[in-house]
Design a protein around this motif. Structure first.
Motif, PDB file in Angstrom:
ATOM      1  N   HIS A 136      45.747  37.253  54.056  1.00 56.58           N
ATOM      2  CA  HIS A 136      45.428  36.472  55.247  1.00 56.58           C
ATOM      3  C   HIS A 136      44.222  35.616  54.878  1.00 56.58           C
ATOM      4  O   HIS A 136      43.300  36.096  54.218  1.00 56.58           O
ATOM      5  N   ARG A 137      44.197  34.385  55.320  1.00 51.00           N
ATOM      6  CA  ARG A 137      43.124  33.478  54.899  1.00 51.00           C
ATOM      7  C   ARG A 137      41.743  33.900  55.378  1.00 51.00           C
ATOM      8  O   ARG A 137      40.732  33.490  54.816  1.00 51.00           O
ATOM      9  N   ARG A 138      41.674  34.765  56.393  1.00 54.09           N
ATOM     10  CA  ARG A 138      40.381  35.199  56.920  1.00 54.09           C
ATOM     11  C   ARG A 138      40.085  36.662  56.613  1.00 54.09           C
ATOM     12  O   ARG A 138      39.193  37.260  57.242  1.00 54.09           O
ATOM     13  N   ALA A 139      40.807  37.234  55.648  1.00 54.79           N
ATOM     14  CA  ALA A 139      40.588  38.649  55.336  1.00 54.79           C
ATOM     15  C   ALA A 139      40.872  38.927  53.868  1.00 54.79           C
ATOM     16  O   ALA A 139      41.641  38.216  53.222  1.00 54.79           O
ATOM     17  N   SER A 140      40.235  39.969  53.371  1.00 54.47           N
ATOM     18  CA  SER A 140      40.527  40.488  52.034  1.00 54.47           C
ATOM     19  C   SER A 140      40.885  41.954  52.174  1.00 54.47           C
ATOM     20  O   SER A 140      40.287  42.677  52.973  1.00 54.47           O
ATOM     21  N   ASP A 149      36.434  39.492  61.133  1.00 46.05           N
ATOM     22  CA  ASP A 149      36.440  38.997  62.505  1.00 46.05           C
ATOM     23  C   ASP A 149      37.017  40.051  63.444  1.00 46.05           C
ATOM     24  O   ASP A 149      37.938  40.784  63.088  1.00 46.05           O
ATOM     25  N   GLU A 150      36.488  40.078  64.642  1.00 46.10           N
ATOM     26  CA  GLU A 150      36.906  41.049  65.646  1.00 46.10           C
ATOM     27  C   GLU A 150      38.395  40.957  65.975  1.00 46.10           C
ATOM     28  O   GLU A 150      39.063  41.979  66.137  1.00 46.10           O
ATOM     29  N   ASP A 151      38.939  39.742  66.045  1.00 41.21           N
ATOM     30  CA  ASP A 151      40.362  39.615  66.376  1.00 41.21           C
ATOM     31  C   ASP A 151      41.241  40.162  65.252  1.00 41.21           C
ATOM     32  O   ASP A 151      42.266  40.789  65.510  1.00 41.21           O
ATOM     33  N   LEU A 152      40.839  39.968  63.998  1.00 43.31           N
ATOM     34  CA  LEU A 152      41.613  40.549  62.890  1.00 43.31           C
ATOM     35  C   LEU A 152      41.475  42.064  62.866  1.00 43.31           C
ATOM     36  O   LEU A 152      42.429  42.767  62.518  1.00 43.31           O
ATOM     37  N   ALA A 153      40.319  42.580  63.230  1.00 51.06           N
ATOM     38  CA  ALA A 153      40.147  44.032  63.324  1.00 51.06           C
ATOM     39  C   ALA A 153      41.121  44.606  64.342  1.00 51.06           C
ATOM     40  O   ALA A 153      41.719  45.665  64.126  1.00 51.06           O
ATOM     41  N   GLY A 154      41.314  43.885  65.434  1.00 49.49           N
ATOM     42  CA  GLY A 154      42.281  44.322  66.443  1.00 49.49           C
ATOM     43  C   GLY A 154      43.699  44.337  65.911  1.00 49.49           C
ATOM     44  O   GLY A 154      44.469  45.254  66.207  1.00 49.49           O
ATOM     45  N   THR A 155      44.061  43.341  65.101  1.00 48.03           N
ATOM     46  CA  THR A 155      45.414  43.334  64.540  1.00 48.03           C
ATOM     47  C   THR A 155      45.589  44.441  63.519  1.00 48.03           C
ATOM     48  O   THR A 155      46.667  45.032  63.441  1.00 48.03           O
ATOM     49  N   VAL A 156      44.555  44.753  62.761  1.00 45.40           N
ATOM     50  CA  VAL A 156      44.623  45.876  61.813  1.00 45.40           C
ATOM     51  C   VAL A 156      44.922  47.160  62.577  1.00 45.40           C
ATOM     52  O   VAL A 156      45.814  47.936  62.213  1.00 45.40           O
ATOM     53  N   ARG A 162      33.644  48.582  68.370  1.00 44.05           N
ATOM     54  CA  ARG A 162      32.641  47.993  69.247  1.00 44.05           C
ATOM     55  C   ARG A 162      32.338  46.557  68.814  1.00 44.05           C
ATOM     56  O   ARG A 162      32.427  46.212  67.651  1.00 44.05           O
ATOM     57  N   ARG A 163      31.975  45.733  69.770  1.00 44.99           N
ATOM     58  CA  ARG A 163      31.721  44.315  69.512  1.00 44.99           C
ATOM     59  C   ARG A 163      30.349  44.129  68.873  1.00 44.99           C
ATOM     60  O   ARG A 163      29.375  44.699  69.304  1.00 44.99           O
ATOM     61  N   MET A 164      30.310  43.298  67.837  1.00 45.93           N
ATOM     62  CA  MET A 164      29.062  42.950  67.175  1.00 45.93           C
ATOM     63  C   MET A 164      29.086  41.451  66.900  1.00 45.93           C
ATOM     64  O   MET A 164      29.341  41.021  65.782  1.00 45.93           O
ATOM     65  N   GLU A 165      28.892  40.649  67.947  1.00 41.17           N
ATOM     66  CA  GLU A 165      28.873  39.199  67.829  1.00 41.17           C
ATOM     67  C   GLU A 165      30.137  38.662  67.178  1.00 41.17           C
ATOM     68  O   GLU A 165      30.101  37.766  66.347  1.00 41.17           O
ATOM     69  N   GLY A 166      31.291  39.232  67.514  1.00 39.22           N
ATOM     70  CA  GLY A 166      32.561  38.741  66.998  1.00 39.22           C
ATOM     71  C   GLY A 166      32.907  39.208  65.599  1.00 39.22           C
ATOM     72  O   GLY A 166      33.939  38.843  65.064  1.00 39.22           O
ATOM     73  N   VAL A 167      32.051  40.026  64.970  1.00 37.52           N
ATOM     74  CA  VAL A 167      32.291  40.507  63.610  1.00 37.52           C
ATOM     75  C   VAL A 167      32.120  42.021  63.603  1.00 37.52           C
ATOM     76  O   VAL A 167      31.181  42.542  64.198  1.00 37.52           O
ATOM     77  N   VAL A 168      33.044  42.717  62.939  1.00 36.20           N
ATOM     78  CA  VAL A 168      32.959  44.180  62.900  1.00 36.20           C
ATOM     79  C   VAL A 168      32.514  44.723  61.552  1.00 36.20           C
ATOM     80  O   VAL A 168      32.295  45.910  61.420  1.00 36.20           O
ATOM     81  N   GLY A 169      32.392  43.921  60.548  1.00 36.55           N
ATOM     82  CA  GLY A 169      32.030  44.409  59.225  1.00 36.55           C
ATOM     83  C   GLY A 169      33.274  44.666  58.412  1.00 36.55           C
ATOM     84  O   GLY A 169      33.922  43.740  57.952  1.00 36.55           O
ATOM     85  N   ALA A 170      33.639  45.932  58.268  1.00 38.11           N
ATOM     86  CA  ALA A 170      34.812  46.293  57.471  1.00 38.11           C
ATOM     87  C   ALA A 170      35.510  47.497  58.092  1.00 38.11           C
ATOM     88  O   ALA A 170      34.879  48.317  58.763  1.00 38.11           O
TER      89      ALA A 170
END
Length: 152
Positions: free
Chosen positions: A50-54, A103-110, A3-11
């Motif tokens: 990835h530079r935007r993920a750990s 970020d939501e877009d990285l969550a989608g790629t995961v 679910r969307r949370m202002e472009g951030v999903v947490g973990a």
């Protein structure tokens, strides 16, 4: 889907079977390390592919004989742009850098990569890979395709 949370999903937690789940992500930054430790089942090692993920995995996962986390390995290898020469063991957690929200877009790629790995593994039930090198190549190709389809 997450679910969307202002472009951030947490973990997100990636289980060894490829299941992806949302991790309850506290507002307090200081509590997030404990949440990751609990989610991986021990003291986590953190790596940046990835530079935007750990990516966080159990620090002693191989020693404790935890199962190989093939979806996390494929994700890390795809993000790195090459096969990483070691396995990742036990559950993995993907966060933003320094325990920020993902970020939501990285969550989608995961999710796309984990779904692609699950699909290939299901195919292997009736069509086993020729060998380990071919299996890794097939998984990485499927992951790259899934990411390109997700982004497009």
């Amino acid at each position: 889907m997450i679910r969307r949370m202002e472009g951030v999903v947490g973990a997100l937690r990636i289980d060894t079977d490829g299941t992806v789940g949302l991790v309850a992500w506290p507002e307090e930054h200081a509590e997030r390390r404990d949440v990751v430790r609990s989610a991986v089942g021990g003291f986590p090692d953190e790596a940046v592919y990835h530079r935007r993920a750990s990516l966080h995995v159990h620090g002693s996962g191989q020693i404790e004989r935890l199962p190989l986390n093939l979806p996390a390995w494929v994700l890390a290898s795809t993000w790195r742009g090459m096969e990483i020469p070691y396995g990742l063991y036990g559950p993995a957690v993907v966060t933003g850098p320094q325990f920020a929200g993902l970020d939501e877009d990285l969550a989608g790629t995961v999710q796309a990569v984990c779904a692609a790995v699950a699909e290939i593994r299901l195919e292997w039930v009736t069509r086993p890979p020729v060998g380990e090198l071919q299996a890794r190549a097939e998984l990485l190709a499927a992951a790259r395709h899934a990411i390109s389809a997700f982004i497009a």
